[in-house]
Design an enzyme around this catalytic site. Structure first.
Site, mmCIF file in Angstrom:
data_model
loop_
_atom_site.group_PDB
_atom_site.id
_atom_site.type_symbol
_atom_site.label_atom_id
_atom_site.label_comp_id
_atom_site.label_asym_id
_atom_site.label_seq_id
_atom_site.Cartn_x
_atom_site.Cartn_y
_atom_site.Cartn_z
ATOM 1 N N ASN A 11 0.858 -1.190 0.000
ATOM 2 C CA ASN A 11 0.000 0.000 0.000
ATOM 3 C C ASN A 11 0.895 1.240 0.000
ATOM 4 O OD1 ASN A 11 -1.854 2.018 0.470
ATOM 5 N ND2 ASN A 11 -2.407 1.341 2.541
ATOM 6 N N TRP A 12 1.018 1.874 -1.162
ATOM 7 C CA TRP A 12 1.919 3.033 -1.275
ATOM 8 C C TRP A 12 1.363 4.268 -0.579
ATOM 9 C CZ3 TRP A 12 3.752 3.280 -7.117
ATOM 10 C CH2 TRP A 12 4.401 2.080 -7.451
ATOM 11 N N LYS A 13 0.064 4.237 -0.283
ATOM 12 C CA LYS A 13 -0.615 5.423 0.276
ATOM 13 C C LYS A 13 -0.375 6.614 -0.655
ATOM 14 C CE LYS A 13 -0.272 3.271 4.755
ATOM 15 N NZ LYS A 13 -0.138 3.360 6.186
ATOM 16 N N HIS A 101 -9.613 1.086 4.853
ATOM 17 C CA HIS A 101 -8.340 1.245 5.582
ATOM 18 C C HIS A 101 -8.570 2.221 6.738
ATOM 19 C CE1 HIS A 101 -4.239 2.422 6.520
ATOM 20 N NE2 HIS A 101 -3.850 1.308 5.933
ATOM 21 N N GLU A 171 -5.794 -5.310 10.534
ATOM 22 C CA GLU A 171 -4.788 -4.295 10.822
ATOM 23 C C GLU A 171 -5.132 -3.576 12.119
ATOM 24 O OE1 GLU A 171 -2.539 -2.860 7.205
ATOM 25 O OE2 GLU A 171 -4.441 -1.800 7.110
ATOM 26 N N GLY A 177 1.981 1.970 11.164
ATOM 27 C CA GLY A 177 2.949 3.055 11.265
ATOM 28 C C GLY A 177 3.778 2.987 12.544
ATOM 29 N N GLY A 237 2.822 -1.219 4.436
ATOM 30 C CA GLY A 237 2.777 0.211 4.135
ATOM 31 C C GLY A 237 4.163 0.721 3.800
HETATM 32 P P1 PGA Z 1 2.786 0.190 7.868
HETATM 33 O O1 PGA Z 1 1.333 0.459 7.251
HETATM 34 O O2 PGA Z 1 3.319 -1.059 7.222
HETATM 35 O O3 PGA Z 1 3.560 1.400 7.494
HETATM 36 O O4 PGA Z 1 2.598 0.038 9.344
HETATM 37 C C1 PGA Z 1 0.434 -0.586 7.103
HETATM 38 C C2 PGA Z 1 -0.858 -0.085 6.546
HETATM 39 O O5 PGA Z 1 -1.223 1.067 6.754
HETATM 40 O O6 PGA Z 1 -1.562 -0.832 5.867
#
Ligand code: PGA
Length: 257
Positions: A11-13, A101, A171, A177, A237
């Site tokens: 997930n590149w966001k 999400h 999640e 994060g 992420g």
């Molecule tokens: P992260 O994010 O790997 O940076 O903790 C995961 C996500 O938001 O799906």
């Protein structure tokens, strides 16, 4: 019995500023993961890069690399300024759509909207990756009801025939994060619990819906997370933006089974 492929979603966001960078990221990962056979890699870039990288994915359901998106409209077509429909996304061979999400829930997305998005995605023959997870893992176990409630509301009206096309990503919000992921014992327990909820709603066959874990996944903890074979993959992420780390996660998952 043919074992299901593990799914690794990146997930590149709202990261990666320009198309050449997006292409570089995809081609770097492809090069380093060219030998995978038991793992499927899903790139979820911002919408603007779909057209530019669609041609870099494989074709068909057995492709090693697939395209996903991070959101989708609740509607199929019409006057919805700024929205993108699942129907439109299908033209780029979009295989998956992350839905619900926690970062979108925080922006105000409701369970009802999430449910509509799941249904719209299934209508377009795209697999929803439904994200669920508690804010706090409290000692009284209230998080179990939270996750069950999210699942029940998001999957309302999904036909039995369609449930195996869905993926659930567990999640825990507090792990997204964060520096440390949830411990593998708790991940295992939550994965089994989610499968139980799905069986209760749809029948015993729904226990084979893929359930992923997400939240601070990295090359150091991935082995621990997937080793016992309980989770069907991970949602990554930050480390999905790093060719070396993301490819390393894929390599470790591929070698474990
Ligand atoms: P992260 O994010 O790997 O940076 O903790 C995961 C996500 O938001 O799906």
């Amino acid at each position: 019995m043919i074992k299901k492929k593990k799914i690794i979603v990146g997930n590149w966001k709202m990261n990666v500023d320009i198309l050449p960078e997006a292409k570089k990221l995809v081609s770097g990962v492809k090069k380093k993961t060219s030998k995978i056979r038991k793992t499927e890699v899903v790139f979820c870039p911002p919408f603007v890069y779909l057209q530019g990288i669609a041609g870099m994915m494989g074709r068909g359901s057995t492709a090693k690399w697939k395209l996903g998106v991070q959101n989708v409209s609740t509607e199929d077509v019409g006057s919805y300024t700024g929205e993108v429909s699942a129907r439109q996304l299908k033209q780029f061979n979009t295989a998956y759509a992350i839905i619900g999400h926690s970062e979108r829930r925080k922006m105000g997305e409701t369970d009802e909207q999430i449910n509509k998005k799941v249904l719209a995605t299934l209508r377009a023959k795209i697999s929803p990756i439904l994200c669920v997870g508690e804010q706090v893992h409290d000692e009284d176990g209230a998080y179990l009801e939270v996750v069950k409630g999210q699942l029940t509301k998001a999957l309302k009206g999904v036909a039995k025939n369609d449930i195996l096309d869905c993926v659930v990503a567990y999640e825990p919000v507090w792990a997204i994060g964060a520096t440390v992921a949830m411990n593998s014992h708790d991940i295992h327990e939550m994965t089994l619990y989610i499968k139980k909820c799905l069986r209760d709603i749809f029948g015993s066959f729904a226990g084979s819906v893929a359930v992923l874990y997400g939240g601070a996944v990295n090359p150091t903890n991935i082995e621990d997370i997937v080793r016992d074979g309980c989770v069907d993959g991970v949602l990554v992420g930050r480390d999905s933006l790093d060719v070396v780390n993301f490819s390393e996660i894929v390599r470790i998952v591929e070698e474990i089974k």
